[in-house]
Design an enzyme around this catalytic site. Sequence first.
Site, mmCIF file in Angstrom:
data_model
loop_
_atom_site.group_PDB
_atom_site.id
_atom_site.type_symbol
_atom_site.label_atom_id
_atom_site.label_comp_id
_atom_site.label_asym_id
_atom_site.label_seq_id
_atom_site.Cartn_x
_atom_site.Cartn_y
_atom_site.Cartn_z
ATOM 1 N N LYS A 1 0.975 -1.522 0.291
ATOM 2 C CA LYS A 1 0.038 -0.114 0.044
ATOM 3 C C LYS A 1 0.331 1.078 0.024
ATOM 4 C CE LYS A 1 -3.916 -2.428 2.364
ATOM 5 N NZ LYS A 1 -5.098 -1.834 2.993
ATOM 6 N N HIS B 1 -2.580 -5.449 1.259
ATOM 7 C CA HIS B 1 -3.643 -6.256 1.211
ATOM 8 C C HIS B 1 -3.233 -7.729 0.030
ATOM 9 C CE1 HIS B 1 -7.264 -6.443 -0.977
ATOM 10 N NE2 HIS B 1 -7.312 -7.003 -1.543
ATOM 11 N N ASN C 1 -2.099 -0.702 7.439
ATOM 12 C CA ASN C 1 -1.627 -1.811 7.566
ATOM 13 C C ASN C 1 -0.819 -2.045 6.440
ATOM 14 O OD1 ASN C 1 -3.120 -2.017 5.259
ATOM 15 N ND2 ASN C 1 -4.428 -3.102 6.987
ATOM 16 N N GLU D 1 -9.572 -9.221 -8.870
ATOM 17 C CA GLU D 1 -8.748 -7.656 -8.470
ATOM 18 C C GLU D 1 -7.953 -8.069 -9.178
ATOM 19 O OE1 GLU D 1 -7.668 -8.513 -4.453
ATOM 20 O OE2 GLU D 1 -10.048 -7.834 -3.650
ATOM 21 N N TYR E 1 -12.380 -1.715 -3.826
ATOM 22 C CA TYR E 1 -12.936 -1.556 -2.570
ATOM 23 C C TYR E 1 -14.605 -1.619 -2.481
ATOM 24 C CZ TYR E 1 -8.654 -1.343 -0.661
ATOM 25 O OH TYR E 1 -7.461 -1.628 0.252
HETATM 26 P P1 IDP Z 1 -8.210 -6.715 5.390
HETATM 27 O O1 IDP Z 1 -7.280 -5.601 4.335
HETATM 28 O O2 IDP Z 1 -7.762 -6.647 6.408
HETATM 29 O O3 IDP Z 1 -8.894 -7.305 4.091
HETATM 30 P P2 IDP Z 1 -10.899 -5.057 5.337
HETATM 31 O O4 IDP Z 1 -12.536 -5.809 6.419
HETATM 32 O O5 IDP Z 1 -10.243 -5.399 3.309
HETATM 33 O O6 IDP Z 1 -9.348 -5.841 6.063
HETATM 34 O O7 IDP Z 1 -10.474 -3.544 5.294
HETATM 35 C C1 IDP Z 1 -9.943 -2.861 4.362
HETATM 36 C C2 IDP Z 1 -8.750 -2.281 4.303
HETATM 37 O O8 IDP Z 1 -10.014 -0.714 4.933
HETATM 38 C C3 IDP Z 1 -7.805 -2.375 5.592
HETATM 39 O O9 IDP Z 1 -6.982 -3.129 5.025
HETATM 40 C C4 IDP Z 1 -7.504 -0.780 6.241
HETATM 41 O O10 IDP Z 1 -6.385 -0.090 5.291
HETATM 42 C C5 IDP Z 1 -9.056 -0.212 6.237
HETATM 43 N N1 IDP Z 1 -9.981 -0.260 7.380
HETATM 44 C C6 IDP Z 1 -10.478 -1.097 7.866
HETATM 45 N N2 IDP Z 1 -11.471 -1.585 8.408
HETATM 46 C C7 IDP Z 1 -11.118 -0.181 8.956
HETATM 47 C C8 IDP Z 1 -11.736 0.879 10.177
HETATM 48 O O11 IDP Z 1 -12.829 -0.098 11.342
HETATM 49 N N3 IDP Z 1 -11.300 1.962 10.701
HETATM 50 C C9 IDP Z 1 -10.005 2.425 9.299
HETATM 51 N N4 IDP Z 1 -10.104 1.670 8.442
HETATM 52 C C10 IDP Z 1 -10.700 0.526 8.172
HETATM 53 MG MG MG Z 2 -10.383 -6.790 2.952
#
Ligand code: IDP
Ligand code: MG
Length: 139
Positions: A10, A123, A120, A134, A50
């Site tokens: 990312k 992805h 984080n 994707e 997304y």
């Molecule tokens: P993942 O990346 O582990 O699959 P997802 O639930 O698909 O997690 O969420 C996509 C991305 O959105 C996450 O990697 C993170 O960067 C962001 N994200 C997810 N949940 C939250 C939240 O509750 N607050 C802020 N950002 C979030």
């Molecule tokens: Mg996800």
Amino acid sequence: MLERTFCMIKPDALARGLKDQILGRIKEDGFNIIKEKELKMGRTDAQKLYAVHQGKSFYAGLVNFITSGPAYLMALEREDAVLELRKLMGATDPRQAAPGTLRSDFKEDNIFNSEGIMKNVIHGSDSVENAKYEISIFF
Ligand code: IDP
Ligand code: MG
């Protein structure tokens, strides 16, 4: 089963100069890079990637974040690629991610950006079906 998954280093991680370290960890874990490119994603592609989060409170911020700078996109292949990449990544919230996972090992002190989006570093697709979708967006 030999499988492909979609992976993205990312924009937060690229901006921190972590690309080569993260690529090293991915290759060490047995993944072959089938396709790769650096790309500052357009909003349309970010919205496709997304789409599942449309309607959530963090959706708009997430699209802003992922289009804010270059990301490194890959199609990766290995046995059980989808599950194995998710294991290597660790939990979505870096504070919950197990030590030894990428999201834990490269965690920042402040994991939220100015719009409250969780930074984080990586992805990975969450299912084989989503991996195919994707990969098709970008390659
Ligand atoms: P993942 O990346 O582990 O699959 P997802 O639930 O698909 O997690 O969420 C996509 C991305 O959105 C996450 O990697 C993170 O960067 C962001 N994200 C997810 N949940 C939250 C939240 O509750 N607050 C802020 N950002 C979030
Ligand atoms: Mg996800």
